[in-house]
Design a protein around this motif. Sequence first.
Motif, PDB file in Angstrom:
ATOM      1  N   THR A 209       1.592   5.714   4.656  1.00 57.04           N
ATOM      2  CA  THR A 209       0.769   4.839   3.878  1.00 57.04           C
ATOM      3  C   THR A 209       0.913   5.160   2.405  1.00 57.04           C
ATOM      4  O   THR A 209       1.432   6.497   1.894  1.00 57.04           O
TER       5      THR A 209
ATOM      6  N   HIS B 242     -13.193  -3.762   7.709  1.00 56.65           N
ATOM      7  CA  HIS B 242     -12.794  -3.390   6.269  1.00 56.65           C
ATOM      8  C   HIS B 242     -13.806  -3.922   5.312  1.00 56.65           C
ATOM      9  O   HIS B 242     -14.505  -5.112   5.463  1.00 56.65           O
TER      10      HIS B 242
ATOM     11  N   HIS C  92      -6.661   8.995   0.848  1.00 54.57           N
ATOM     12  CA  HIS C  92      -5.984   8.380  -0.236  1.00 54.57           C
ATOM     13  C   HIS C  92      -7.223   8.401  -1.233  1.00 54.57           C
ATOM     14  O   HIS C  92      -8.397   8.160  -0.925  1.00 54.57           O
TER      15      HIS C  92
ATOM     16  N   LEU D  47       1.686  -0.111   4.594  1.00 57.75           N
ATOM     17  CA  LEU D  47       1.664   0.921   5.641  1.00 57.75           C
ATOM     18  C   LEU D  47       3.076   0.485   6.501  1.00 57.75           C
ATOM     19  O   LEU D  47       3.332  -0.648   6.540  1.00 57.75           O
TER      20      LEU D  47
ATOM     21  N   ILE E  86      -4.941   1.300  -0.976  1.00 59.39           N
ATOM     22  CA  ILE E  86      -3.841   1.439  -0.103  1.00 59.39           C
ATOM     23  C   ILE E  86      -3.097  -0.061  -0.019  1.00 59.39           C
ATOM     24  O   ILE E  86      -3.667  -1.094   0.374  1.00 59.39           O
TER      25      ILE E  86
ATOM     26  N   CYS F 270      -4.618  -1.083   6.721  1.00 56.30           N
ATOM     27  CA  CYS F 270      -4.941  -0.437   5.485  1.00 56.30           C
ATOM     28  C   CYS F 270      -5.528  -1.419   4.624  1.00 56.30           C
ATOM     29  O   CYS F 270      -5.008  -2.553   4.557  1.00 56.30           O
TER      30      CYS F 270
ATOM     31  N   GLN G 189      -9.208   2.959   3.166  1.00 60.79           N
ATOM     32  CA  GLN G 189      -9.465   3.168   4.569  1.00 60.79           C
ATOM     33  C   GLN G 189      -8.288   2.819   5.420  1.00 60.79           C
ATOM     34  O   GLN G 189      -7.588   1.758   5.119  1.00 60.79           O
ATOM     35  N   ILE G 190      -7.853   3.618   6.302  1.00 59.51           N
ATOM     36  CA  ILE G 190      -6.732   3.245   7.335  1.00 59.51           C
ATOM     37  C   ILE G 190      -7.377   3.300   8.684  1.00 59.51           C
ATOM     38  O   ILE G 190      -7.866   4.112   8.941  1.00 59.51           O
TER      39      ILE G 190
END
Length: 478
Positions: free
Chosen positions: A270, A210, A252, A259, A256, A229, A234-235
Amino acid sequence: MLSPESQAELLLRRSAKRTRALFAESDSSSAPTPALASTTEDPAIKARITSKLRAEYEHVRELPAHIAAKQPGAKKKVVKKAKGATVEDGEDEGTMKMIEGIPAREDGDQSQALTIRTPGTSGAGAAGVGGGRAPAGAQHGLIRRSHVQPIKPEWHAPWKLMRVISGHLGWVRCVAVEPENQWFATGAGDRTIKIWDLASGNLKVTLTGHISTVRGLAVSPRHPYLFSCAEDKQIKCWDLEQNKVIRHYHGHLSGIYSLALHPTLDVLVTAGRDSVARVWDMRTRQNVMTLGGHSGTISDVKCQESDPQVLTGSMDSTVRLWDLVAGKAMNVLTHHKKSVRALAVHPTEWTFASGSGDNIKQWKCPEGAFMQNFEGHNAIINTLSVNTDNVLFSGADNGSMSFWDWKSGHRFQTMQTVVQPGSLESEAGVFASTFDRSGLRLITCEADKSIKIWGEDRNATPDTHPLDWKPTLARRKF
């Protein structure tokens, strides 16, 4: 065709006749009228009068014996306890026969409105107004009903700090415990996900990928997957057998913040700063549903097996219960006055709690009926957690922590978290929390970049730590 004046006069006359038929029992001077007697033969009128008498006069159908004996003309009147009063001269015979035919309720023949409780008596020991003894079913006329009595809280052992784990280089924002209770994962502002051994507290793996603060984590109970998340929109789906990302979920429009995995379906939900909750197919990576309706950032989302399958709490101070089949909100809870930052679903009951800056509220599924308030934690609530022993934990932005009894709403312990040496006092904030699978350990993620594990005091007993509880009825019902 009757004129309006004639119709009004006819209606008034009918109303007067029915009133007289209804109250002829108490008017000894009124003689029976054939027209009134005939109206009591009508089944509809009979049913209506029977319902009215039961609803309004059943509890005073008969005076207590000691009061009836003092009434004028009591010697001339023959009292039949099972059948009611007999017909005297001047009473409407048709109405009286109908009244006598109404079966009495099974909660006693005596008047409940004239029953009081004397000090030191309870149950069948309640006495009547004149000093007589009231029957067992007749003592709740002037007695406080049992269902308005406050629930006595269950005794819980106090919680204390067991271990402090350091390793992150930023605020620790999320935590998830794996289903077998062997390890747990945390995400922080240093953009990393760290996996820790639950028994020893040792670091096992650090996952990087991430590019912004990690805000949500969830471990799948049916797959070897970890979902994360972050504020980078980003997930990610991590394969824990290879410790690498195998899927991304794109859609998204902003950061975020939360989750959740569905317990029975292969979907994840999410939500974040774009004010919508997105439902993703775990395998195909498709955004199968978008749940829109909030007008502010969604700070927390939870999933459960039955309706409402998705719960969201938002900065617009509302909680929404979502129908996952229809893709729309079943109910909107607008009781909170400030932002709802935390939700907690009870592991065994169909109830949940929502935390806000004004108070913590408990709700019942599926309709979202309000149950009670948890009052006293006057701070910005960042996290809520509840275990199978009916202990609710709330952690706040200023580092204050409270432990509550889930059933009664009683706060049995309150404390302030301890910051790491070298940290500022302003870094005493609790961002996330969870109980382990056994419910015996509490994991908190805090602003001093540490992870703290709390446990119950095993040496505590109800004698060494008595329950400090004073019953009160002065609780808000909204």
